[in-house]
Design an enzyme around this catalytic site. Structure first.
Site: not given
Ligand code: C5P
Length: 405
Positions: A209, A306, A308, A324, A338, A342
């Protein structure tokens, strides 16, 4: 006064940006610093010692062999004197000398003889700045522990446009101020993820990306300036590692997750800035996929990566977790969803439909959410945005009783 009583040795080398140094000295002095100017021979072509003596209130030093000056304060004594050595502007020639440890005039000798932290502020023609030799010298200096302030991009004295402008005196003073700011996160261990991940399709192709990594690197730098011990787990980007930060380079989301989890015990703060690929090809072809004329295009079967940050937030002994998010619609609502889903403590969200911020840009504008607060940070440099977020992390951690007040 933010720099009250701080002793700053300002080295001035021979570039056109030297004309800004009287203003720099004046602003440092106004902030309370005691400034001793040391000029190279070439610097005299661009600014006078008389001006710099007038604004600093101290005789300018420029000669290793000046017996009168050496008699009042020898160069080794002068090398021990500063709290901080700042070289602005630092020419390509001076960077080359410092990178090789050359000591053939007063300034280069002082740098070698001084145990004080060194900040170099390069300024030069953009082709000279981008030349591999200069980039190599800058990387060497950073690896040796110097802080290199990146030059600005814009119109140059030579009439060309590009990176190589010396930051304005205000920016250099602001940097010095943060350097001496109280280290509010001393003893705190932080892990930051940054950049994109790259998910291989075959040995030569991958899914990725637009993340440049700039905001994540700025977060790592800001946490380190606040005194935290920072590990930056970085996807593939072409950025200088921030000063004082341990960098672990990874490529895929799985590697990023493993690098984070390997550092997750005794972790106080986790900041997930990386744009982790949501999906990866289920399998990566061992050989380059060949085009087969007349046949259907190959289908790439994806599988979920996964999450993270969610994994970190679910750890039994979880750190303070900051996410973020980049959104294009209903920015705040999506970020709040989110935050809850999360189990984050804080989330910074930016609107990437505004193409002038985010991704490759050096500036950003974010809304910072916690379970009980919503705060908007208007457009600013990614570094300033990072400082504002780190400030809020400090406040939240204090409430969390992790930090002594
Ligand atoms: O992609 P997304 O909007 O869900 O990302 C939100 C947060 O989740 C960010 O802090 C990103 O670094 C984290 N993230 C992650 N692992 C993923 C997808 C997103 O740690 N597979």
């Amino acid at each position: 006064m933010a720099l009250e009583g701080k002793r700053i040795l300002l080295g001035v080398s021979g570039g056109i940006a030297a004309y800004k140094t009287p203003a720099l000295v004046r602003q440092l002095s106004t902030a309370g610093a005691v400034v001793q100017v040391v000029m190279t021979r070439a610097a005299h072509h661009f600014v006078t010692a008389t001006s710099l003596q007038a604004v600093s209130g101290r005789p300018v030093r420029d000669d290793l062999w000046d017996s009168a000056a050496e008699n009042s304060m020898g160069h080794i004594e002068l090398a021990r004197w500063p709290d901080l050595v700042v070289i602005a502007p630092a020419t390509a020639n001076l960077l080359a000398k410092l990178a090789t440890g050359t000591a053939d005039d007063l300034l280069s000798t002082l740098v070698l003889a001084s145990a004080s932290p060194l900040v170099v502020v390069p300024a030069m023609n953009h082709k000279m700045w981008l030349h591999p030799a200069t980039q190599r010298n800058v990387a060497r200096l950073a690896a040796d522990g110097a802080t290199v302030l990146d030059p600005g991009i814009g119109d140059q004295a030579c009439g060309e446009v590009g990176p190589g402008r010396m930051p304005e005196p205000e920016e250099i003073v602001a940097y010095c101020t943060t350097r001496f700011a109280p280290r509010r996160l001393r003893g705190i261990r932080a892990v930051v993820t940054a950049g994109p991940t790259r998910e291989p399709i075959d040995p030569v192709r991958y899914i990725t990306n637009h993340s440049s990594g700039k905001q994540g690197y700025a977060m790592a730098a800001s946490l380190a300036r606040a005194g935290a011990h920072v590990t930056l787990v970085s996807g593939p980007v072409s950025l200088q590692p921030p000063a004082g930060v341990e960098v672990v380079r990874v490529t895929t989301a799985i590697e990023m997750r493993d690098a984070v989890l390997a550092r997750s015990s005794d972790l106080d703060v986790f900041v997930g800035v990386a744009a982790v690929a949501d999906y990866r090809p289920q399998s990566s072809a061992p050989q380059k996929l060949k085009k087969s004329p007349g046949k259907d295009a190959p289908a790439i079967v994806l599988t979920e990566n996964p999450d993270i940050i969610a994994t970190v937030a679910d750890l039994p002994k979880r750190p303070f977790v900051v996410g973020f998010a980049a959104e294009t619609t209903n920015v705040v609502e999506h970020a709040r969803e989110k935050l809850v889903r999360k189990r984050l403590d804080m989330i910074a969200v930016n609107d990437v439909s505004d193409r002038s911020i985010g991704f490759e840009s050096d500036s950003n504008a974010v809304t910072l959410l916690t379970a009980s607060t919503c705060e908007r940070f208007e457009r600013a440099t990614k570094s300033d945005i990072a400082d504002a977020i780190v400030d809020r992390i400090c406040v939240a951690l204090r409430a969390d009783t992790r930090l002594a007040t």
